[in-house]
Design an enzyme around this catalytic site. Structure first.
Site, PDB file in Angstrom:
ATOM      1  N   GLU A   1       0.858  -1.191   0.000  1.00  0.00           N
ATOM      2  CA  GLU A   1       0.000   0.000   0.000  1.00  0.00           C
ATOM      3  C   GLU A   1       0.882   1.225   0.000  1.00  0.00           C
ATOM      4  O   GLU A   1       1.686   1.419   0.911  1.00  0.00           O
ATOM      5  CB  GLU A   1      -0.878   0.030   1.255  1.00  0.00           C
TER       6      GLU A   1
ATOM      7  N   ASP B   1      -6.254   9.242   9.758  1.00  0.00           N
ATOM      8  CA  ASP B   1      -4.945   8.819  10.247  1.00  0.00           C
ATOM      9  C   ASP B   1      -4.611   9.398  11.610  1.00  0.00           C
ATOM     10  O   ASP B   1      -4.937  10.543  11.917  1.00  0.00           O
ATOM     11  CB  ASP B   1      -3.857   9.239   9.242  1.00  0.00           C
TER      12      ASP B   1
END
Lengths: 247, 264
Positions: free
Chosen positions: B49, B60
């Site tokens: 990824e 995040d």
């Protein structure tokens, strides 16, 4: 807020403005979703928040519509409100949208200049505003060529945000509402003028609406009616005003 | 059949489970990213990824937020990022997916992106903040270029929503281990296993579990019930720790190898 029992946390992430506070609130919410209620004081963010906030805020528009008819016997010719995320303006405008004779103007923060980073005028294409996705909403967003969200500037904290409620984007594109911007200096002049003439200290956000109203009123006939939304009080802004005026 | 499906089929045939490392492109710089792609492939990655840095990474935690900030200082766009992928592609065959917020992709242009991504050797895209209700146009462009569209699911996703996502997903499904943002955690919640079981009712795609997985014990535990395990923040944190040293790439490779079960 602390007096009322809230714990207030400072945001240290990113550019440390309203958008970063929203990022942090969303992060906290998704982490503690089982026992936390998320709310945002603007017509922004993921569905259905923009609609919820609009519906709650529309009390101001409904009361305006009722009261102006009681006092003047007819509807106003023009409505003016400042637009950060756009809650006070969508609240004022929404109950009038079906009356085509009522003109509406949303006033954005023109800040100190046209360049990206100097203002918060999302509908200014030359200033970096174009459709984008931020914080769960597609709307006009101030951003660079790579789609990174821009920093913004306004003398008023409440207008200092790179995107705008999605319903405003729709009303802009449909042409139903006109969007203009006024600079920090113009807003600050209007802030002083309204304080002196009426004894009303407007919030610096609302002072943007007042500044534009002064411009528009000059072009209107004497018997026409313009409603300007004083969405907040300027008590909170006296320190900012002093710093600005002593510069 | 795409590289992602082939990779999972191969694992399945060998009775093995997958490992999906995450790094942010441009952290600490694009040249290192290119070497890291190659190194992570050698370390045994099933899929890699590659995070597209974004100014407002809402999903995040602090570790990947900092990585995004470091990467954004270089001021590169998707074109340069994809250039790194095409160069690494000459050395490796491991599937690579873009892990991005939607706005950078939208501004690049979804048609242009699908074409350029395909040409550079990207195999799929995961757009964290693109909901399945809004993904039709994007999914169409990706499909037309034989790219997989990977979706996140969470323990809070209802069965109706899992079904909706399963109908549009391809490649694999990424199950978020618990409610929250990315970051290392002490324990992987029991919710992850339940979620994996639940989504299998609606999809035959491989299921990867990520968010909060940071050591070998957790990797082994997740591989018990999921087809693959994603490790992001732990690798990015290690990268932050060793950045500036002369052997950054080797050390990240060793860190990744140490995460995997010893019999691998």
């Amino acid at each position: 807020m602390q007096l009322l029992g809230a714990e207030v946390r400072e945001v240290q992430a990113g550019s440390k403005t309203l958008k970063d506070a929203i990022n942090e609130a969303l992060r906290d919410w998704v982490t503690n979703v089982a026992d936390t209620y998320y709310l945002l004081g603007s017509a922004l963010g993921p569905h259905p928040y923009p609609l919820m906030v609009r519906d709650f805020q529309s009390v101001i528009g409904k009361e305006t519509r009722q009261q102006i008819v009681e006092r003047e016997g007819r509807l106003p010719d023009c409505l003016i409100a400042c637009v950060g995320g756009g809650s006070n303006s969508i609240g004022l405008f929404y109950p009038f949208l079906d009356v085509t004779s009522v003109k509406m103007i949303g006033v954005e923060a023109g800040g100190t200049g046209e360049q990206l980073g100097q203002h918060a005028a999302r509908f200014n294409a030359n200033g970096g505003g174009r459709p984008g996705v931020l914080q769960g909403t597609m709307s006009y967003v101030l951003q660079d060529e790579n789609g990174q969200i821009a920093t913004t500037h306004s003398v008023s904290a409440g207008l200092d945000y790179p995107s705008i409620g999605p319903e405003h984007a729709y009303l802009h594109d449909s042409g139903r509402v006109r969007y203009e911007s006024v600079s920090d200096d113009e807003a600050m002049s209007a802030f002083q003028l309204l304080s002196r003439l009426e004894g009303i200290i407007p919030a610096l956000e609302s002072a943007h609406a007042v500044a534009h109203t002064i411009k528009v009123a000059r072009e209107m006939k004497e018997d026409e009616i313009v409603v300007v939304n004083l969405s907040g009080r300027g008590d909170k802004d006296v320190n900012t005003a002093r710093e600005f005026l002593e510069r | 059949m795409g590289r992602i499906t082939e990779a999972f089929n191969r694992l399945h045939a060998e009775g093995r489970k997958g490992f999906i490392p995450f790094i942010t492109a441009g952290d600490p710089d694009l040249a290192t990213t290119e070497q890291l792609l190659i190194e992570l492939s050698k370390a045994g990655a099933t899929v890699i990824e590659l995070g597209v840095p974004f100014s407002d990474p809402m999903a995040d935690g602090p570790i990947i937020q900092r990585a995004s900030e470091r990467a954004l200082k270089h001021g590169f766009g998707l074109q340069e990022l994809l250039g790194v992928v095409s160069r690494a592609r000459k050395s490796i065959d491991t599937p690579i997916i873009l892990f991005s917020y939607f706005n950078p992709l939208l501004q690049f242009g979804v048609h242009r992106l699908a074409r350029a991504a395909r040409q550079s050797g990207i195999d799929g895209v995961l757009a964290t903040d693109l909901t399945p209700e809004e993904s039709a146009a994007f999914a169409g462009e990706l499909r037309a270029h034989e790219l997989d569209l990977i979706f996140l699911i969470a323990p809070t996703s209802t069965d109706e929503r899992l079904e909706l996502i399963a109908r549009q997903a391809s490649g694999f499904i990424y199950a978020v281990s618990r409610a929250g943002v990315t970051g290392t955690r002490e324990n992987v919640s029991a919710e992850a296993e339940k979620l994996v079981k639940r989504v299998r009712k609606f999809s035959n795609l491989p299921v990867a579990v990520g968010f909060g997985i940071s050591n070998r014990d957790q990797v082994v535990d997740v591989q018990r019930y999921a087809d693959a395990v994603v490790v992001g923040s732990a690798i990015v944190l290690e990268l932050e720790r060793v950045a500036g040293g002369s052997d950054v790439v080797q050390r990240i490779g060793d860190f990744a190898r140490d995460l995997l079960p010893t019999n691998e």
